[in-house]
Design a protein around this motif. Sequence first.
Motif, PDB file in Angstrom:
ATOM      1  N   ALA A  81       0.850  -1.191   0.000  1.00  0.00           N
ATOM      2  CA  ALA A  81       0.000   0.000   0.000  1.00  0.00           C
ATOM      3  C   ALA A  81       0.884   1.239   0.000  1.00  0.00           C
ATOM      4  O   ALA A  81       1.889   1.291   0.706  1.00  0.00           O
ATOM      5  CB  ALA A  81      -0.907   0.000   1.228  1.00  0.00           C
TER       6      ALA A  81
ATOM      7  N   ILE B 109      -8.834   4.284  -5.480  1.00  0.00           N
ATOM      8  CA  ILE B 109      -7.805   3.271  -5.275  1.00  0.00           C
ATOM      9  C   ILE B 109      -7.474   2.639  -6.618  1.00  0.00           C
ATOM     10  O   ILE B 109      -8.354   2.148  -7.327  1.00  0.00           O
ATOM     11  CB  ILE B 109      -8.290   2.183  -4.288  1.00  0.00           C
ATOM     12  CG1 ILE B 109      -8.615   2.813  -2.931  1.00  0.00           C
ATOM     13  CG2 ILE B 109      -7.239   1.096  -4.119  1.00  0.00           C
ATOM     14  CD1 ILE B 109      -9.273   1.865  -1.948  1.00  0.00           C
TER      15      ILE B 109
ATOM     16  N   LEU C 286      -3.050   4.772  -2.936  1.00  0.00           N
ATOM     17  CA  LEU C 286      -4.120   5.344  -2.114  1.00  0.00           C
ATOM     18  C   LEU C 286      -4.092   6.870  -2.179  1.00  0.00           C
ATOM     19  O   LEU C 286      -3.088   7.474  -2.557  1.00  0.00           O
ATOM     20  CB  LEU C 286      -3.977   4.870  -0.665  1.00  0.00           C
ATOM     21  CG  LEU C 286      -3.996   3.346  -0.486  1.00  0.00           C
ATOM     22  CD1 LEU C 286      -3.739   2.976   0.961  1.00  0.00           C
ATOM     23  CD2 LEU C 286      -5.332   2.760  -0.948  1.00  0.00           C
TER      24      LEU C 286
ATOM     25  N   THR D  22      -8.659   5.969   1.747  1.00  0.00           N
ATOM     26  CA  THR D  22      -7.376   5.419   2.187  1.00  0.00           C
ATOM     27  C   THR D  22      -7.572   4.379   3.281  1.00  0.00           C
ATOM     28  O   THR D  22      -6.932   3.319   3.271  1.00  0.00           O
ATOM     29  CB  THR D  22      -6.467   6.562   2.681  1.00  0.00           C
ATOM     30  OG1 THR D  22      -6.276   7.496   1.622  1.00  0.00           O
ATOM     31  CG2 THR D  22      -5.118   6.022   3.135  1.00  0.00           C
TER      32      THR D  22
ATOM     33  N   GLY E 264      -8.818   1.194   1.789  1.00  0.00           N
ATOM     34  CA  GLY E 264      -7.747   0.471   1.098  1.00  0.00           C
ATOM     35  C   GLY E 264      -6.864  -0.301   2.052  1.00  0.00           C
ATOM     36  O   GLY E 264      -6.426  -1.423   1.756  1.00  0.00           O
TER      37      GLY E 264
END
Length: 556
Positions: free
Chosen positions: A142, A189, A227, A237, A240
């Motif tokens: 991420a 995303i 993100l 965010t 995600g």
Amino acid sequence: SVDLPPSLWPWEEAMDSTKSEPLKGSPEAEDGNIEYKLKLVNPSQYRFEHLVTQMKWRLQEGRGEAVYQIGVEDNGLLVGLAEEEMRASLKTLHRMAEKVGADITVLREREVDYDSDTPRKITEVLVRKVPDNQQFLDLRVAVLGNVDSGKSTLLGVLTQGELDNGRGRARLNLFRHLHEIQSGRTSSISFEILGFNSKGEVVNYSDSRTAEEICESSSKMITFIDLAGHHKYLHTTIFGLTSYCPDCALLLVSANTGIAGTTREHLGLALALKVPFFIVVSKIDLCAKTTVERTVRQLERVLKQPGCHKVPMLVTSEDDAVTAAQQFAQSPNVTPIFTLSSVSGESLDLLKVFLNILPPLTNSKEQEELMQQLTEFQVDEIYTVPEVGTVVGGTLSSGICREGDQLVVGPTDDGCFLELRVCSIQRNRSACRVLRAGQAATLALGDFDRALLRKGMVMVSPEMNPTICSVFEAEIVLLFHATTFRRGFQVTVHVGNVRQTAVVEKIHAKDKLRTGEKAVVRFRFLKHPEGVLSATCSLPAFWRGAKLGVAREGQS
């Protein structure tokens, strides 16, 4: 105080010729994917077969990757080998790798000061083999950071293979919406892939036209989850981080602004959800060296604070990148820091070396246990594809999913589960027949009515007899709220892939909560029930409205 864990390979000490005693690293662990070997010179056939079996075990522990350190005794003593012995040992290691169908890459070699007139070296070798039941090794990363810190630009440079022009050209292929291209800010995303072949060479869109070609040419795949950085997209965010189950996170900090905007919030999210992270300081081409050093010192101070309890490790060379990857996988306290530029390309190769060597952060035993459970797939995205029908994207939490499997999806607004059939499976836009626990994919459901689906649903095996709940209790910590948190307060709940508004029904043993206080609270979902698959579970969760962290959740 924070103590740095013992180094896997103390290069700094090995290079210090003033030491008269033989140097010693940490002893070899029975588990894990790291193997010490003093030498592998002309082994007997029986010994060779034993060594091959040992290599298979290390590859299994590393889920397809193992690191061999030649010239090191089992107790960690750095002895080293003469050039002829090292050449013979590497030849034997190559034969072992051929026997199991793996490839080897020399990561680094160094001379050690040992009681000998002839120079002696230690060599570290990466052994990589894609497991028979997988197409490639997979790692999900991420990407966090404040708005305008260069997240999408860095991913564009890594995945497209071309440096940025300083005005954001590299990020254009990553945006999903017109307003993102116009504003230059990510609001949704998106996923980007970076491959490495068995020799550790980068495979990206610079020499492959499609994602399918990248998948076919790669033995290891890094999936970046890009993100949003702007504060108004914070809920995206959070979703995600909680839903897509990243193995680790990359926190991007701009060298010229330092820790600003949502950087602290993103850092806090990673810490609260226990996602291991490393830091990249970008845009070093825009500012003086002293400014970069000031930003790095600022990060080091924050990481060493009691709330973080991390050990920063600045990466300035390829040796540092190799050591950082191994330390990062073994100790959750170590936080590597990279400084680079997406325009000049300075130090970009160090990040690629780190990503290439970084092993899976979950061990093989956990993976096997999850695969033996019944099938559970989290629905994170829903699409309609022409000539294919309804498609759902998400992560397989447990079990195994195959083409043609009959599953049930729910819960619907009235608490029911509906039957469906998995028509086909794709991973990273490439066809896949079998999906295993921990892997993300898209599943084609044929003519199943898309209107019956929503994000946050689960697709499970019919034998699971899934439970649904509208009311649940959780032990929470109130991280911040301007006033008091009391009965009737509404928050947006993020638990795994579930995102829904809930109301506070009861605070046990208290009338209200203030910042920093902890309590057991009963919540009720406002709109519809959600699937709960165990009576008591520890799940990553975050509550918006007031900032809350969850310690434990149970259904009611």
